[in-house]
Scaffold this motif. Structure first.
Motif, short mmCIF file in Angstrom:
data_model
loop_
_atom_site.label_atom_id
_atom_site.label_comp_id
_atom_site.label_asym_id
_atom_site.label_seq_id
_atom_site.Cartn_x
_atom_site.Cartn_y
_atom_site.Cartn_z
N ALA A 55 -49.03 -47.36 -19.11
CA ALA A 55 -48.70 -47.71 -17.81
C ALA A 55 -47.13 -47.95 -17.97
O ALA A 55 -46.72 -48.48 -19.48
N LYS A 56 -46.47 -46.65 -17.61
CA LYS A 56 -45.19 -46.86 -17.41
C LYS A 56 -44.72 -49.20 -17.95
O LYS A 56 -43.81 -49.29 -18.44
N GLU A 57 -45.30 -49.63 -17.05
CA GLU A 57 -44.42 -50.48 -17.25
C GLU A 57 -45.28 -51.51 -17.76
O GLU A 57 -45.17 -53.41 -18.38
N ASN A 58 -46.35 -51.21 -18.72
CA ASN A 58 -47.17 -51.75 -19.76
C ASN A 58 -46.20 -51.84 -21.00
O ASN A 58 -46.78 -51.00 -21.97
N THR A 59 -45.38 -52.65 -21.09
CA THR A 59 -44.60 -51.91 -22.38
C THR A 59 -44.71 -53.23 -23.32
O THR A 59 -44.80 -53.02 -24.96
N LYS A 62 -47.74 -51.29 -25.16
CA LYS A 62 -47.05 -50.05 -25.89
C LYS A 62 -46.64 -50.16 -27.37
O LYS A 62 -46.65 -50.04 -27.94
N LYS A 164 -52.15 -44.74 -14.66
CA LYS A 164 -51.47 -44.82 -14.26
C LYS A 164 -51.84 -45.78 -13.19
O LYS A 164 -50.42 -46.90 -12.70
N ASP A 169 -56.50 -49.18 -19.46
CA ASP A 169 -55.29 -49.79 -19.68
C ASP A 169 -54.03 -48.70 -21.04
O ASP A 169 -53.60 -48.89 -20.62
N ASP A 186 -45.76 -43.23 -19.85
CA ASP A 186 -45.11 -43.78 -20.86
C ASP A 186 -46.65 -43.35 -22.39
O ASP A 186 -48.08 -43.20 -21.94
#
Ligand code: ARG
Length: 294
Positions: A55-59, A62, A164, A169, A186
């Motif tokens: 997910a984009k917010e899950n930096t 990542k 998303k 996760d 991402d």
């Protein structure tokens, strides 16, 4: 009376010859049975790179996944893992410790991985156990995070949405990095290079004289609507065949693209004469073709 008898005789003759004709047709298709299939593995129709979806917010996740991939590349483990599943020497399997997706307070103790486990050698079942390159890397990622791994097997076209929305996760599904997908999720760094390839029946004549990927494209463009190509729903193979602006593929609008829930079902229909070709990721195509031909 004579007339009636000869009329009956003629009628009987017509009926028996029609029946013979019909059964002859049936006999032929039954004799055809299940054909063997072959993969045009030397001719890459696309150039693709696999990565994991977050997910984009899950930096944080990542970053952790990228760290793991960097380590595995650095120490040569990534190549070893990939090779061991390609040559079948790996003995790794995984079984979820719980029977359904963890929820509530327990959820944060788990790394929930979304996949579609019908894609050897990246994810597949060995009996009721999960295995494959992505499953092995998933287990290493869970270990690194100090979490318990839960593999959430779903339709491929649900993987991105579940990441998303946070039901899962991370998506680990032999997934190709693509601009269109980057709009909603991402990707981690890439870990494998792949391509779409063509699969046909062994006795196919349409593509027999193809000497390059361009030759295959030319032949695909020359087919008619009655020519059916099987692909897996939601995949780059589907987009390449049916056409998708976001994915940057014009597609082959002249022919019919049939979507399947798995590549294996598409190849089975190819073997059973239900479609004329299949377009699928190379290594899965090779492995599925091999098991279909057994
Ligand atoms: N690489 C292709 C894509 O990203 C196919 C992936 C299919 N993966 C799977 N686990 N079934 O669209």
């Amino acid at each position: 009376m004579k007339k009636i008898i000869s009329f009956i005789l003629v009628a009987v003759m017509i009926v028996t010859s029609l029946a013979a004709f019909a059964s002859c047709g049936k006999g032929n298709s039954a004799a055809n049975g299940k054909s063997k299939v072959k993969v045009y593995e030397a001719y890459d129709l696309t150039a693709e790179k696999y990565a994991f979806a977050v997910a984009k917010e899950n930096t944080a996740l990542k970053t952790a996944a990228n760290e793991l991939l960097a380590e595995l590349k650095e120490n040569g483990e990534l190549d070893k893992i990939i090779n061991s599943f390609f040559d079948g020497s790996s003995t790794f399997t995984y079984t979820n410790p719980v029977s359904s997706v963890p929820t509530g307070a327990d959820r944060e103790n788990y790394l929930v991985v979304a996949t579609n486990a019908y894609f050897p050698p990246f994810e597949y079942y060995e009996g009721d156990k999960l295995s494959g390159v992505d499953m092995k890397i998933a287990s290493l990622l869970a270990e690194k995070l100090g979490k318990t791994l839960y593999i959430y097997d779903m339709e491929f076209d649900s993987v991105i949405i579940s990441v998303k929305q946070g039901q899962a996760d991370i998506g680990m599904a032999g997934m190709t990095v693509n601009e269109e997908r980057l709009k909603s999720i991402d990707f981690t760094t890439e870990y494998y290079e792949s391509a779409q390839v063509l699969v046909v029946r062994e006795n196919d004549t349409v593509f027999a004289d193809c000497k390059s990927a361009d030759d295959i494209v030319t032949k695909l463009k020359a087919q008619e609507k009655s020519f059916k190509v099987g692909t897996q729903n939601g995949t780059t193979g589907y987009m390449y065949t049916a056409g998708d602006e976001g994915f940057g593929y014009d597609g082959f609008k002249n022919l019919t693209c049939s979507g399947y829930t798995t590549g294996a079902l598409a190849i089975l229909d190819l073997a059973n004469n239900k479609v004329d070709a299949v377009i699928l990721d190379k290594q899965p195509a090779k492995m599925i073709a091999e098991s279909t031909n057994k």
